[in-house]
Scaffold this motif. Structure first.
Motif, PDB file in Angstrom:
ATOM      1  N   ALA A 184      63.879  27.067  48.037  1.00  0.00           N
ATOM      2  CA  ALA A 184      64.434  27.951  49.060  1.00  0.00           C
ATOM      3  C   ALA A 184      64.297  29.412  48.647  1.00  0.00           C
ATOM      4  O   ALA A 184      64.046  30.292  49.481  1.00  0.00           O
ATOM      5  CB  ALA A 184      65.904  27.606  49.303  1.00  0.00           C
ATOM      6  N   GLY A 185      64.442  29.693  47.362  1.00  0.00           N
ATOM      7  CA  GLY A 185      64.272  31.054  46.874  1.00  0.00           C
ATOM      8  C   GLY A 185      62.864  31.563  47.132  1.00  0.00           C
ATOM      9  O   GLY A 185      62.665  32.718  47.534  1.00  0.00           O
ATOM     10  N   GLY A 188      62.369  32.179  50.943  1.00  0.00           N
ATOM     11  CA  GLY A 188      63.077  33.347  51.445  1.00  0.00           C
ATOM     12  C   GLY A 188      62.390  34.676  51.178  1.00  0.00           C
ATOM     13  O   GLY A 188      62.847  35.720  51.656  1.00  0.00           O
ATOM     14  N   LYS A 189      61.292  34.663  50.443  1.00  0.00           N
ATOM     15  CA  LYS A 189      60.607  35.910  50.103  1.00  0.00           C
ATOM     16  C   LYS A 189      59.602  36.365  51.149  1.00  0.00           C
ATOM     17  O   LYS A 189      58.981  37.421  50.988  1.00  0.00           O
ATOM     18  CB  LYS A 189      59.915  35.768  48.746  1.00  0.00           C
ATOM     19  CG  LYS A 189      60.904  35.613  47.595  1.00  0.00           C
ATOM     20  CD  LYS A 189      60.189  35.478  46.263  1.00  0.00           C
ATOM     21  CE  LYS A 189      61.193  35.329  45.127  1.00  0.00           C
ATOM     22  NZ  LYS A 189      60.510  35.172  43.818  1.00  0.00           N
ATOM     23  N   LEU A 217      62.545  23.402  54.627  1.00  0.00           N
ATOM     24  CA  LEU A 217      62.201  24.819  54.614  1.00  0.00           C
ATOM     25  C   LEU A 217      60.906  25.119  55.350  1.00  0.00           C
ATOM     26  O   LEU A 217      60.406  26.246  55.339  1.00  0.00           O
ATOM     27  CB  LEU A 217      62.110  25.300  53.169  1.00  0.00           C
ATOM     28  CG  LEU A 217      63.456  25.237  52.418  1.00  0.00           C
ATOM     29  CD1 LEU A 217      63.241  25.218  50.919  1.00  0.00           C
ATOM     30  CD2 LEU A 217      64.337  26.409  52.829  1.00  0.00           C
TER      31      LEU A 217
END
Length: 301
Positions: A184-185, A188-189, A217
């Motif tokens: 997820a990190g 999210g970019k 995601l």
């Protein structure tokens, strides 16, 4: 002969491959319980469990030790450089330090590899073919269990990607509970993200979690084993593992008859399998190009 593997002995994949190995050994005259004694041990999930299991296998002083992944191979070779070790899925045996060269191992280990680092560029090619909007690629692996800590795969990716191609970002996953968070990190970019999973016993054991995170995601992903596509992953491309048992059985036969493991070359897949999960593609809003449909050995629906 001893076996050290990462999955439970009653796992369907393990059961099928063990049965196949026993059959091929019997064809060569080696029958468990008659002229061959086989013991099997599960390596466990933690590094401590693996080290203990490897030590117990080596303490039994078998004539040959058969191991599953690179993780088990490294653990056993840390305990012995004398007993012949046959690995069945070591993806980067030279980079991992298991053998000096593929043609002449010059040590006590050899075996089979079905996901050489050269396949990295193929994974990227497939990912951008099915998802042309991919501009960022998260390379997902556990540095503690991936061959050579992922270094040779990452180097190959960087070296073979043309100028203006996708950019890469490492996504380290070390605990099952952190897989979703780490992916997820990356997601999210920014937009245009996709994933490439490296051969890794950790992500293999957690294939369902990995595939579910990518799906949640909305990230297209390419995996190194069909275990991921069977559990909802988009696409896998790997060397055919059906050849593994035949090679292992033939090398067991040769070693028991006096061959030197140091002179037995590492064998590679002669065929490769592309598996696509059509339902996963539809959920991502992706259509399968005719070029992929033609090349796929299996399309799951």
């Amino acid at each position: 002969m001893a076996l050290l593997i990462g999955l439970p002995l009653d796992h369907p994949v393990v059961s099928a491959r063990m049965a196949e190995l026993y059959r091929m050994l019997a064809e060569r005259g080696w029958i468990d319980g008659k002229n061959l004694q086989v013991s099997s041990r599960v390596s466990g999930a933690s590094e401590a469990d693996l080290a203990r299991a490897a030590a117990k296998v080596v303490a039994g002083n078998p004539d040959i030790i058969i191991v599953g992944s690179s993780t088990e191979t490294a653990a056993v070779l840390a305990k012995t450089r004398r007993i012949p070790v046959l690995f069945s899925t070591a993806s980067d045996p030279v980079g991992s330090g298991f053998v000096r060269s593929l043609e002449r191992p010059d040590g006590n280990a050899t075996g089979f590899s079905n996901n050489d680092p050269a396949m990295s560029e193929k994974w990227v090619e497939l990912l951008t073919e099915i998802a042309p909007a991919t501009r960022r690629i998260g390379v997902v692996f556990n540095p503690h269990s991936t061959p050579a800590a992922g270094a040779t795969y990452l180097a190959r990716l960087q070296a073979t990607t043309p100028a203006g191609g996708p950019v890469f970002e490492t996504v380290h996953v070390t605990e099952p509970s952190g897989i979703d968070r780490q992916i997820a990190g990356f997601a999210g970019k920014g937009a245009g993200g996709g994933l490439v999973f490296l051969p890794d016993s950790f992500t293999f054991r957690n294939a369902a979690i990995c595939a579910a995170a990518a799906a949640r995601l909305a990230l297209p992903a390419v995996y190194p084993f069909d275990a991921f596509t069977k559990q909802g992953g988009l696409m896998s491309y790997a060397g055919a593992r059906e050849e593994t048992s035949e090679m292992i059985a033939s090398y067991v036969d040769l070693i028991l008859r006096g061959a030197d493991v140091a002179e037995l070359p590492v064998q590679f897949s002669r065929s490769f399998e592309l598996v696509i999960n059509e339902k996963a593609a539809a959920a991502l809003g992706l259509s399968l190009p005719a070029s992929l449909r033609i090349r796929a050995q299996r399309i799951l629906s």
